[in-house]
Design a protein around this motif. Structure first.
Motif: not given
Length: 301
Positions: A32-33, A35-36, A39-40
Motif C-alpha cells: 500500500h505504501k 502504491d501511495e 500515485t504521488e
C-alpha cells in the motif's frame, strides 16, 4: 490437541504462525505504501504538465499584450487612430501582419473605439464598424478601466488567446489595440509532441455538459461528475487504459482572462514505467516475504 505436542514442536509451530501473521500484516502495508508513493509520483508529474500548459496559455496572452502595447505606442498609429484613417492603418500594418500570421501564430490584429466598436481589422480590412460590446468583454474592460487585459476569451471566431491594451494620444484615450494568438487543435498536437502526454480541453456548455474544443485522444476519460468537480477547482486523477496502454489521467479547470473557469483540461500520461515498477516491487516484496517465512520456519523447527 496442541498440548500433546512436544514443547519444541509447539515453539516451532507458534513461531511459524507468528511469522506468518506478521507477514500477512506487513506485506499489504508495504504494498500500500509503495502504491501511495507511485500515485504521488504520477500526481506530481501530471500536475507539472498541467502547470506547463496553463503557463503556455498565459505566456501566449502576454505575447499578444506585448504586441498590442508596442503598436499602441507608435505615434503614426496614434495619429491614424485619432483621425479614423483606416487607409493609413492598412498601409502601416497589413503586409507586416501577414508575416506574423504565417510565422508567429498571430491570428487577429484589430483597433477599437470605446466601448468596443471595431474601427479596423488588420486581419480583415473590409469588415469594420460593428459593435462587439455584447461578447468582447476584454475590449469593454480595457476601454472602461484603461488598462491592459489578456487571456482566453470567446469571440466571433470562437475561443482565442487575446491581448488588449488602451491606446492614447497624449492624455486623450483613443480606444484600444488587440492581438489574438492562434489557439486550436495545433496547440494540443504541439503540446503532445513536446511533452509526450495526451491532452484535451473540454469547454463548459450552457446546459451544464462539456464539449471538446481540442483533443489528442478523443472522448473524455472522466465521468460527467468528475468533470464538473474539476471545473469547480477540485482536481481529479485516476488510472485507465488508452489505446491499450496503462495511463494516469488528470483533470483541472482552465480559466479565462478574468479568472473565471471556462472548461477543463484533461491530461493522459503513459504510466507503463510506473506500472512496471509497481509490479516489480510487489513481486519482490512477496518473494522476500515467502523466503522469510521459509527461513523462519526452518530456524524455528
Amino acid at each position: 490437541m496442541v498440548h500433546k505436542l512436544k514443547i519444541g514442536t509447539r515453539i516451532g509451530l507458534g513461531s511459524t504462525l507468528l511469522l506468518l501473521v506478521a507477514l500477512l500484516v506487513i506485506t499489504p502495508t508495504v504494498l500500500h505504501k509503495i502504491d501511495e508513493i507511485v500515485t504521488e509520483a504520477e500526481r506530481d508529474a501530471l500536475s507539472r504538465h498541467y502547470q506547463t500548459l496553463t503557463s503556455q496559455l498565459e505566456s501566449q496572452g502576454k505575447v499578444a499584450e506585448t504586441l498590442a502595447m508596442l503598436v499602441s505606442q507608435i505615434p503614426e498609429a496614434q495619429e491614424a487612430m485619432a483621425a479614423g484613417d483606416r487607409k493609413q492603418l492598412e498601409r502601416m500594418f497589413v503586409s507586416g501582419f501577414k508575416i506574423l500570421k504565417r510565422d508567429y501564430a498571430a491570428d487577429q490584429f484589430q483597433f477599437h473605439t470605446a466601448p468596443a466598436w471595431s474601427m479596423f481589422r488588420v486581419h480583415m480590412p473590409a469588415k469594420f464598424g460593428d459593435d462587439l460590446s455584447s461578447f468582447r468583454h476584454t475590449v469593454v474592460q480595457t476601454n472602461t478601466e484603461k488598462r491592459p487585459v489578456a487571456g482566453l476569451e470567446h469571440g466571433v471566431a470562437g475561443l482565442g488567446i487575446r491581448g488588449v491594451v488602451p491606446m492614447f494620444k497624449g492624455e486623450k484615450h483613443l480606444g484600444s489595440v488587440e492581438f489574438g494568438m492562434s489557439f486550436g487543435q495545433p496547440f494540443f498536437d504541439t503540446f503532445k509532441k513536446a511533452y509526450g502526454v495526451d491532452v484535451a480541453l473540454r469547454l463548459k456548455k450552457s446546459d451544464g455538459g462539456f464539449s471538446t474544443f481540442g483533443s489528442t485522444f478523443g472522448d473524455s476519460l472522466f465521468s460527467a461528475e468528475q468533470l464538473a468537480d474539476a471545473f469547480e477547482g477540485q482536481a481529479a486523477m485516476g488510472r485507465t487504459a488508452l489505446k491499450g496502454q496503462p495511463v494516469a489521467i488528470y483533470a483541472n479547470a482552465v480559466v479565462d482572462y478574468s479568472g473565471k473557469p471556462i472548461g477543463v483540461v484533461e491530461i493522459a500520461m503513459d504510466r507503463s514505467y510506473y506500472a512496471t515498477a509497481m509490479s516489480e516491487a510487489r513481486n519482490l516484496t512477496l518473494l522476500i516475504g515467502a523466503l522469510a517465512l521459509v527461513l523462519g520456519a526452518g530456524f524455528a523447527w
